[in-house]
Design an enzyme around this catalytic site. Structure first.
Site, PDB file in Angstrom:
ATOM      1  N   PHE A 104     -50.417 -22.352 -48.764  1.00 13.13           N
ATOM      2  CA  PHE A 104     -49.830 -23.701 -48.691  1.00 13.13           C
ATOM      3  C   PHE A 104     -50.645 -24.801 -49.354  1.00 13.13           C
ATOM      4  O   PHE A 104     -50.953 -25.817 -48.697  1.00 13.13           O
ATOM      5  CB  PHE A 104     -49.581 -24.122 -47.233  1.00 13.13           C
ATOM      6  N   SER A 118     -44.803 -17.186 -43.638  1.00  6.92           N
ATOM      7  CA  SER A 118     -45.800 -16.972 -44.692  1.00  6.92           C
ATOM      8  C   SER A 118     -46.900 -16.085 -44.130  1.00  6.92           C
ATOM      9  O   SER A 118     -47.415 -16.349 -43.036  1.00  6.92           O
ATOM     10  CB  SER A 118     -46.400 -18.298 -45.146  1.00  6.92           C
ATOM     11  N   LYS A 167     -37.002 -19.542 -41.567  1.00  2.00           N
ATOM     12  CA  LYS A 167     -37.297 -18.534 -42.602  1.00  2.00           C
ATOM     13  C   LYS A 167     -38.092 -17.387 -41.995  1.00  2.00           C
ATOM     14  O   LYS A 167     -39.169 -17.591 -41.419  1.00  2.00           O
ATOM     15  CB  LYS A 167     -38.066 -19.149 -43.773  1.00  2.00           C
ATOM     16  N   THR A 174     -35.597 -13.145 -47.151  1.00  2.00           N
ATOM     17  CA  THR A 174     -36.855 -13.119 -46.443  1.00  2.00           C
ATOM     18  C   THR A 174     -37.976 -13.769 -47.240  1.00  2.00           C
ATOM     19  O   THR A 174     -37.827 -14.043 -48.418  1.00  2.00           O
ATOM     20  CB  THR A 174     -37.298 -11.649 -46.207  1.00  2.00           C
ATOM     21  N   ASN A 175     -39.103 -13.889 -46.555  1.00  2.00           N
ATOM     22  CA  ASN A 175     -40.351 -14.280 -47.209  1.00  2.00           C
ATOM     23  C   ASN A 175     -40.960 -13.043 -47.890  1.00  2.00           C
ATOM     24  O   ASN A 175     -40.331 -11.990 -47.951  1.00  2.00           O
ATOM     25  CB  ASN A 175     -41.304 -14.875 -46.162  1.00  2.00           C
TER      26      ASN A 175
HETATM   27  C1  LIG Z   1     -46.374 -17.595 -55.801  1.00  5.77           C
HETATM   28  C2  LIG Z   1     -45.426 -17.686 -54.630  1.00  5.77           C
HETATM   29  C3  LIG Z   1     -45.530 -18.760 -53.754  1.00  5.77           C
HETATM   30  C4  LIG Z   1     -44.670 -18.844 -52.654  1.00  5.77           C
HETATM   31  N1  LIG Z   1     -44.775 -19.919 -51.813  1.00  5.77           N
HETATM   32  C5  LIG Z   1     -43.925 -20.014 -50.765  1.00  5.77           C
HETATM   33  C6  LIG Z   1     -43.977 -21.132 -49.903  1.00  5.77           C
HETATM   34  O1  LIG Z   1     -44.758 -22.065 -50.099  1.00  5.77           O
HETATM   35  N2  LIG Z   1     -43.133 -21.149 -48.837  1.00  5.77           N
HETATM   36  C7  LIG Z   1     -42.224 -20.159 -48.598  1.00  5.77           C
HETATM   37  O2  LIG Z   1     -41.471 -20.223 -47.627  1.00  5.77           O
HETATM   38  N3  LIG Z   1     -42.135 -19.094 -49.432  1.00  5.77           N
HETATM   39  C8  LIG Z   1     -42.952 -19.019 -50.493  1.00  5.77           C
HETATM   40  N4  LIG Z   1     -42.848 -17.943 -51.335  1.00  5.77           N
HETATM   41  C9  LIG Z   1     -41.857 -16.887 -51.036  1.00  5.77           C
HETATM   42  C10 LIG Z   1     -40.556 -17.088 -51.797  1.00  5.77           C
HETATM   43  O3  LIG Z   1     -39.905 -18.266 -51.423  1.00  5.77           O
HETATM   44  C11 LIG Z   1     -39.607 -15.900 -51.531  1.00  5.77           C
HETATM   45  O4  LIG Z   1     -39.260 -15.888 -50.164  1.00  5.77           O
HETATM   46  C12 LIG Z   1     -40.232 -14.555 -51.889  1.00  5.77           C
HETATM   47  O5  LIG Z   1     -41.058 -14.668 -53.015  1.00  5.77           O
HETATM   48  C13 LIG Z   1     -39.173 -13.502 -52.166  1.00  5.77           C
HETATM   49  O6  LIG Z   1     -38.349 -13.884 -53.245  1.00  5.77           O
HETATM   50  P1  LIG Z   1     -38.564 -13.344 -54.756  1.00  5.77           P
HETATM   51  O7  LIG Z   1     -38.701 -11.858 -54.684  1.00  5.77           O
HETATM   52  O8  LIG Z   1     -37.344 -13.823 -55.478  1.00  5.77           O
HETATM   53  O9  LIG Z   1     -39.812 -13.987 -55.256  1.00  5.77           O
HETATM   54  C14 LIG Z   1     -43.690 -17.848 -52.436  1.00  5.77           C
HETATM   55  C15 LIG Z   1     -43.579 -16.787 -53.349  1.00  5.77           C
HETATM   56  C16 LIG Z   1     -44.421 -16.709 -54.439  1.00  5.77           C
HETATM   57  C17 LIG Z   1     -44.276 -15.559 -55.397  1.00  5.77           C
END
Ligand SMILES: Cc1cc2nc3c(=O)[nH]c(=O)nc-3n(C[C@H](O)[C@H](O)[C@H](O)COP(=O)(O)O)c2cc1C
Length: 368
Positions: free
Chosen positions: A131, A194, A231, A259-260
């Site tokens: 964060f 997270s 989330k 999901t996260n």
């Molecule tokens: C570099 C990075 C930073 C992320 N930061 C956050 C965040 O600050 N808060 C959050 O809820 N999810 C965060 N995520 C998670 C994404 O929102 C998402 O839930 C997760 O990456 C799965 O989606 P994707 O496969 O399309 O990346 C982050 C993901 C990545 C790769």
């Protein structure tokens, strides 16, 4: 020939093509820098992009979820634009919504670098950013300025506690964030999942959700509260997920984001020693299984935003049929480039037509 792939080549407007062409040209160079430096360079470029009209999405993609109209169901996932600096570009690329954040109450630097790694052969990322945030007041000022402009996309704001907030005060952090940002958001996502903030995932429990709900209820007054979404992680035990979903329904939360990132490695076929949350292609099936379990538990009482491993229209459609009313992506955008947003929208419209659905909402949960 797959109709989604044919239609996916037809562009809606020029802005996404220009950004995409620049990205494709610069990608070999950008991918030589470490992942976070590339991200910062791209964001700086996108921040300079003017707020232009959103490309028109196919009309059958218009959808209404938790009382809000969306021009299309494809959104930017949290973490890409934590501090709300490139909203104009997200609109120009054709997103129906952007989830900004995670924003913390006070500004904080996050974990020491390096803290983001690419796994290009797997279409994946691992991050343990922790964060980094400009803080609620700065982000609120930026969004206030945006609100005076014409925005065609919906803005969600994802919120989380400061790292040094003691466990017993975490609910107060969320309440303070809702006070600062709630009136500026179309919806607020409470990030409880997270893996990079110690103790945060423990808030994914019915009892803690009750505690949180109490703290949030009055926080946005005198403005009416925005829709609050929770989330969740893809790593919750099946036995724990049911009671969490029941609590979300009983307490009247507006939705679930699933999901996260995942802490799983071998289970999703990834071998890596980097600590942190894994996203991208290897997460897709695990995220979809979580969406499906949630849908079976909540039915259509609580809408789901499906996220995890989406890089194509087929991926997005799979999440929708598993139970998602809206979808989001982060890692797919990094690997596929900006034109993927329009390509997903065009492909989704083709897949709906192929299967005889007249709208996204008709397809939601049909393979749950
Ligand atoms: C570099 C990075 C930073 C992320 N930061 C956050 C965040 O600050 N808060 C959050 O809820 N999810 C965060 N995520 C998670 C994404 O929102 C998402 O839930 C997760 O990456 C799965 O989606 P994707 O496969 O399309 O990346 C982050 C993901 C990545 C790769």
């Amino acid at each position: 020939m797959n109709p989604a792939r044919v239609v996916a080549r037809v562009p809606f407007g020029r802005a996404p093509l220009m950004i995409d062409a620049f990205y494709k040209l610069a990608k070999p160079l950008l991918f030589r820098c470490d992942a976070e430096t590339t991200h910062r360079l791209m964001l700086a470029f996108l921040a300079a992009w003017p707020i232009s009209t959103a490309p028109a999405a196919p009309p059958e993609l218009k959808t209404r979820v938790f009382g809000l109209d969306f021009a299309n169901p494809v959104g930017l996932a949290a973490g890409m634009d934590k501090d709300a600096i490139a909203v104009g570009a997200w609109q120009s690329l054709g997103f129906g919504f952007a989830e900004l954040g995670t924003v913390t109450p006070r500004a904080q630097p996050g974990n020491p670098r390096p803290r983001v790694w690419r796994l290009p052969e797997r279409g994946a990322l691992i991050n343990r950013l922790g964060f980094p945030s400009d803080g609620a007041n700065t982000v609120a000022r930026r969004i206030e300025q945006l609100r005076s402009r014409k925005l065609g996309l919906r803005l969600g704001i994802n919120i989380g506690p400061n790292k040094d907030t003691p466990a017993e005060k975490v609910a107060l952090d969320y309440a303070a964030l809702v006070g600062a940002l709630g009136r500026l958001s179309d919806f607020v996502v409470i990030n409880l999942s997270s893996p990079n903030t110690p103790g945060l995932r423990a808030w994914q429990s019915p009892q803690r959700l009750r505690e949180l709900h109490g703290a949030l209820a009055d926080a946005s007054a005198p403005a009416p509260p925005p829709p609050f979404l929770i989330k969740l992680s893809p790593d919750i035990d099946a036995a724990e997920l049911g009671p969490i979903c029941d609590a979300v329904v009983q307490l009247g939360f507006a939705g679930i984001v699933a999901t996260n990132t995942t802490l799983a490695r071998a289970e999703v076929g990834v071998a890596s020693n980097h600590e942190g949350g894994l996203s991208g292609r290897p997460l897709c099936e695990r995220a979809r299984a979580t969406i499906r379990s949630i849908r079976r538990q909540v039915g259509d009482r609580v809408p789901i935003i499906g996220v995890g491993g989406i890089a194509s229209a087929e991926d997005a459609y799979g999440h929708i049929r598993a139970g998602a009313s809206l979808v989001e992506l982060y890692t797919g955008l990094v690997y596929e480039g900006p034109a993927v947003v329009e390509s997903i929208n065009a492909g989704l419209a083709a897949l709906l037509r192929r299967d005889g659905f007249r709208s996204i909402s008709e397809a939601v949960g049909t393979a749950a």
